[in-house]
Motif scaffolding. Structure first.
Motif, PDB file in Angstrom:
ATOM      1  N   THR A  92       0.789  -1.230   0.000  1.00 42.83           N
ATOM      2  CA  THR A  92       0.000   0.000   0.000  1.00 42.83           C
ATOM      3  C   THR A  92       0.822   1.281   0.000  1.00 42.83           C
ATOM      4  OG1 THR A  92      -0.162  -0.114   2.417  1.00 42.83           O
ATOM      5  CG2 THR A  92      -1.940  -1.119   1.146  1.00 42.83           C
ATOM      6  N   VAL A  93       2.127   1.186   0.253  1.00 42.04           N
ATOM      7  CA  VAL A  93       2.961   2.383   0.288  1.00 42.04           C
ATOM      8  C   VAL A  93       3.204   2.856  -1.141  1.00 42.04           C
ATOM      9  CG1 VAL A  93       5.149   3.373   1.055  1.00 42.04           C
ATOM     10  CG2 VAL A  93       4.059   1.552   2.393  1.00 42.04           C
ATOM     11  N   GLY A  94       2.713   4.047  -1.465  1.00 43.27           N
ATOM     12  CA  GLY A  94       2.739   4.541  -2.839  1.00 43.27           C
ATOM     13  C   GLY A  94       4.111   4.565  -3.476  1.00 43.27           C
ATOM     14  N   SER A  95       5.118   5.040  -2.734  1.00 44.98           N
ATOM     15  CA  SER A  95       6.463   5.139  -3.287  1.00 44.98           C
ATOM     16  C   SER A  95       7.042   3.774  -3.624  1.00 44.98           C
ATOM     17  CB  SER A  95       7.391   5.866  -2.299  1.00 44.98           C
ATOM     18  OG  SER A  95       7.468   5.142  -1.070  1.00 44.98           O
ATOM     19  N   LEU A  96       6.593   2.732  -2.920  1.00 39.91           N
ATOM     20  CA  LEU A  96       7.080   1.387  -3.174  1.00 39.91           C
ATOM     21  C   LEU A  96       6.339   0.754  -4.347  1.00 39.91           C
ATOM     22  CD1 LEU A  96       7.498  -0.015   0.451  1.00 39.91           C
ATOM     23  CD2 LEU A  96       9.110   1.311  -0.929  1.00 39.91           C
ATOM     24  N   VAL A  97       5.065   1.036  -4.464  1.00 39.56           N
ATOM     25  CA  VAL A  97       4.262   0.483  -5.560  1.00 39.56           C
ATOM     26  C   VAL A  97       4.843   0.915  -6.905  1.00 39.56           C
ATOM     27  CG1 VAL A  97       2.001   0.503  -6.681  1.00 39.56           C
ATOM     28  CG2 VAL A  97       2.155   0.329  -4.189  1.00 39.56           C
ATOM     29  N   LYS A  98       5.312   2.156  -6.986  1.00 37.53           N
ATOM     30  CA  LYS A  98       5.824   2.695  -8.249  1.00 37.53           C
ATOM     31  C   LYS A  98       7.028   1.933  -8.769  1.00 37.53           C
ATOM     32  CE  LYS A  98       4.193   7.423  -7.461  1.00 37.53           C
ATOM     33  NZ  LYS A  98       4.596   8.843  -7.241  1.00 37.53           N
ATOM     34  N   LYS A  99       7.821   1.366  -7.881  1.00 39.18           N
ATOM     35  CA  LYS A  99       9.024   0.637  -8.317  1.00 39.18           C
ATOM     36  C   LYS A  99       8.841  -0.877  -8.236  1.00 39.18           C
ATOM     37  CE  LYS A  99      11.846   2.426  -5.166  1.00 39.18           C
ATOM     38  NZ  LYS A  99      13.089   2.644  -4.386  1.00 39.18           N
ATOM     39  N   SER A 100       7.573  -1.328  -8.149  1.00 35.81           N
ATOM     40  CA  SER A 100       7.285  -2.751  -7.973  1.00 35.81           C
ATOM     41  C   SER A 100       6.931  -3.436  -9.285  1.00 35.81           C
ATOM     42  CB  SER A 100       6.131  -2.943  -6.983  1.00 35.81           C
ATOM     43  OG  SER A 100       6.474  -2.443  -5.706  1.00 35.81           O
ATOM     44  N   VAL A 101       7.331  -4.701  -9.366  1.00 36.83           N
ATOM     45  CA  VAL A 101       6.997  -5.565 -10.494  1.00 36.83           C
ATOM     46  C   VAL A 101       6.371  -6.835  -9.935  1.00 36.83           C
ATOM     47  CG1 VAL A 101       7.902  -6.903 -12.432  1.00 36.83           C
ATOM     48  CG2 VAL A 101       8.910  -4.666 -11.876  1.00 36.83           C
ATOM     49  N   GLN A 102       5.208  -7.188 -10.444  1.00 35.16           N
ATOM     50  CA  GLN A 102       4.510  -8.371  -9.945  1.00 35.16           C
ATOM     51  C   GLN A 102       4.933  -9.610 -10.737  1.00 35.16           C
ATOM     52  OE1 GLN A 102       0.253  -8.030  -9.884  1.00 35.16           O
ATOM     53  NE2 GLN A 102      -0.073 -10.006  -8.901  1.00 35.16           N
ATOM     54  N   VAL A 103       5.249 -10.682 -10.020  1.00 39.82           N
ATOM     55  CA  VAL A 103       5.564 -11.963 -10.647  1.00 39.82           C
ATOM     56  C   VAL A 103       4.688 -13.034 -10.008  1.00 39.82           C
ATOM     57  CG1 VAL A 103       7.946 -11.243 -11.059  1.00 39.82           C
ATOM     58  CG2 VAL A 103       7.408 -12.582  -9.012  1.00 39.82           C
ATOM     59  N   ALA A 104       4.644 -14.196 -10.632  1.00 39.17           N
ATOM     60  CA  ALA A 104       3.820 -15.285 -10.101  1.00 39.17           C
ATOM     61  C   ALA A 104       4.519 -16.615 -10.313  1.00 39.17           C
ATOM     62  CB  ALA A 104       2.452 -15.294 -10.784  1.00 39.17           C
ATOM     63  N   VAL A 105       4.333 -17.527  -9.361  1.00 38.45           N
ATOM     64  CA  VAL A 105       4.891 -18.872  -9.477  1.00 38.45           C
ATOM     65  C   VAL A 105       4.037 -19.679 -10.437  1.00 38.45           C
ATOM     66  CG1 VAL A 105       5.313 -21.032  -8.251  1.00 38.45           C
ATOM     67  CG2 VAL A 105       5.904 -18.859  -7.175  1.00 38.45           C
ATOM     68  N   LYS A 106       4.715 -20.330 -11.386  1.00 34.72           N
ATOM     69  CA  LYS A 106       4.017 -21.131 -12.390  1.00 34.72           C
ATOM     70  C   LYS A 106       4.569 -22.555 -12.371  1.00 34.72           C
ATOM     71  CE  LYS A 106       3.217 -21.377 -17.393  1.00 34.72           C
ATOM     72  NZ  LYS A 106       3.565 -20.753 -18.702  1.00 34.72           N
ATOM     73  N   PRO A 107       3.786 -23.545 -11.908  1.00 32.89           N
ATOM     74  CA  PRO A 107       4.244 -24.937 -11.952  1.00 32.89           C
ATOM     75  C   PRO A 107       4.345 -25.398 -13.407  1.00 32.89           C
ATOM     76  CG  PRO A 107       2.345 -24.660 -10.486  1.00 32.89           C
ATOM     77  CD  PRO A 107       2.453 -23.419 -11.293  1.00 32.89           C
ATOM     78  N   VAL A 108       5.483 -25.997 -13.770  1.00 29.87           N
ATOM     79  CA  VAL A 108       5.680 -26.391 -15.171  1.00 29.87           C
ATOM     80  C   VAL A 108       5.947 -27.886 -15.342  1.00 29.87           C
ATOM     81  CG1 VAL A 108       6.464 -24.122 -15.908  1.00 29.87           C
ATOM     82  CG2 VAL A 108       8.132 -25.756 -15.022  1.00 29.87           C
ATOM     83  N   GLY A 109       6.117 -28.609 -14.265  1.00 34.84           N
ATOM     84  CA  GLY A 109       6.371 -30.030 -14.414  1.00 34.84           C
ATOM     85  C   GLY A 109       6.550 -30.726 -13.083  1.00 34.84           C
ATOM     86  N   LEU A 110       6.640 -32.042 -13.155  1.00 36.24           N
ATOM     87  CA  LEU A 110       6.872 -32.870 -11.983  1.00 36.24           C
ATOM     88  C   LEU A 110       8.111 -33.719 -12.288  1.00 36.24           C
ATOM     89  CD1 LEU A 110       5.345 -33.322  -9.272  1.00 36.24           C
ATOM     90  CD2 LEU A 110       4.333 -35.350 -10.309  1.00 36.24           C
ATOM     91  N   CYS A 111       9.133 -33.627 -11.457  1.00 35.83           N
ATOM     92  CA  CYS A 111      10.410 -34.295 -11.732  1.00 35.83           C
ATOM     93  C   CYS A 111      10.689 -35.398 -10.717  1.00 35.83           C
ATOM     94  CB  CYS A 111      11.553 -33.285 -11.717  1.00 35.83           C
ATOM     95  SG  CYS A 111      11.427 -32.038 -13.023  1.00 35.83           S
ATOM     96  N   ASP A 112      11.146 -36.538 -11.215  1.00 33.03           N
ATOM     97  CA  ASP A 112      11.524 -37.661 -10.369  1.00 33.03           C
ATOM     98  C   ASP A 112      12.871 -37.339  -9.710  1.00 33.03           C
ATOM     99  OD1 ASP A 112      12.399 -40.125  -9.303  1.00 33.03           O
ATOM    100  OD2 ASP A 112      11.267 -41.235 -10.808  1.00 33.03           O
TER     101      ASP A 112
END
Length: 355
Positions: A208-228
């Motif tokens: 919620t801090v405005g000065s921090l939001v301006k320099k923020s980049v949103q990323v997300a975890v994406k499951p891509v496989g299951l490894c033995d």
């Protein structure tokens, strides 16, 4: 509920509750931290290549390692030869006073789990040492690295830095916003005003801090496989629905993040939580004989070592061991801007050396 879980519950509540009684220690911690920073910064030695620190201001996992791996791969794709320095948290104390360059035969005891994971997923030179400056110098001298990334180390002020990237868990953010031991913060939230970029792993709306939001980049975890874990065989992510009586284990700083990712795949499972950087022993795994055990890639590093040390154990053979392969979904615009910034820093360093 364990003592650690009870502490973390108060850390990530709106108010610290009974932990408020530790306020004098919080005040002392802040004072000592400021003195320590000034002392270490006075001992910095400039390096001949750009240094990028990827860290956080909270205790526990925020997703730094997947980000480091993504940044390395993008740098390599653009012609750079990056190297990574790390403290190697969790490695045996007998190795702490030396620089260890990670190789194909390195063990978690020598290097820690995260450095080995980074090395195997990127083939990038990785040096582990308590003093990251020593590790960085080794990479430049022995491997001709032209950019150094520090895995964690935002508070390791002896290491000079040209760029700072802070990673935040979008769900937990800053908890009760108190410093240790009252809250989860290593440094005050205001420290983020100094960094070049903030990566929010998850929902950015809680920042919620405005000065921090301006320099923020949103990323997300994406499951891509299951490894033995035993054979490194990779299956598509939907194969997880065939898991036999699955149990999810976690020895990372923020296990709920991992479990939430699994729940998002509509998997029903039991959970077993171990301490962050847990040193797995045989009984930790053989108790699940006949079942499918699903873990993070960081846990898999130590389980693979356990398998090497116990190749003929029937219980291990009859236990399904899998790790969830994930990637961070990162905006291309950020990755391109990151590489361009590193390229400019590299040219500036090169020009300064010629002068």
């Amino acid at each position: 509920m364990s003592f650690r879980s009870a502490i973390e519950k108060r850390w990530y509540a709106k108010k610290p509750g009974v932990l408020s009684a530790l306020a004098p220690l919080e005040f002392l911690y802040e004072g000592v931290s400021r003195i320590r920073r000034a002392r270490l910064e006075s001992k910095q030695t400039p390096l001949s290549v750009p240094v990028v620190v990827v860290g956080n201001i909270t205790v526990g996992g925020t997703g730094k390692t997947p980000l480091i791996i993504a940044l390395i791969k993008h740098l390599q794709k653009n012609g750079f030869h990056p190297g990574v320095v790390s403290r190697g948290y969790g490695r045996n104390s007998q190795y702490e006073n030396s620089v260890h360059c990670v190789g194909s035969l390195s063990t978690p005891a020598e290097a820690g789990d995260e450095p080995i994971l980074i090395f195997h997923q990127t083939s990038c030179p990785v040096a582990v040492a308590d003093d990251r400056l020593d590790a960085a110098q080794r990479l430049i001298e022995n491997f001709s690295c032209d950019v150094i990334l520090s895995d964690d180390g935002l508070q390791h002020y002896r290491l000079p830095r040209d760029m700072e990237i802070a990673v935040i868990d979008g769900r937990r953010t800053f908890g009760n916003e108190h410093l240790l031991p009252v809250g989860p913060l290593r440094e005050p939230v205001e420290r983020l005003n100094e960094v070049d970029c903030i990566i929010v792993n998850g929902d950015v709306s809680k920042l919620t801090v405005g000065s921090l939001v301006k320099k923020s980049v949103q990323v997300a975890v994406k499951p891509v496989g299951l490894c033995d874990v035993k054979s490194s065989t990779r299956l598509p992510i939907d194969a997880i629905s065939d898991a036999q009586d699955p149990i999810a284990i976690s020895g990372i700083g923020n296990p709920d993040k991992f479990f939430s990712t699994l729940k998002g795949l509509s998997v029903k499972f039991e959970t077993q939580v171990f301490d962050d950087h847990h040193n797995y022993v045989l009984d930790d795994i053989t108790q699940f004989v006949g079942r499918d055990v699903i873990m993070t890639s960081k846990d898999a590093v130590k389980i693979q070592q356990l398998i090497k040390e116990n190749p003929n154990n029937d219980k291990l053979t009859n236990t399904g061991l899998w790790y969830l392969d994930i990637q961070l979904d990162i905006p291309d615009a950020f990755l391109d801007a990151f590489v361009n910034s590193v390229r400019k820093l590299f040219q500036q360093k090169k020009t300064a050396i010629k002068k």
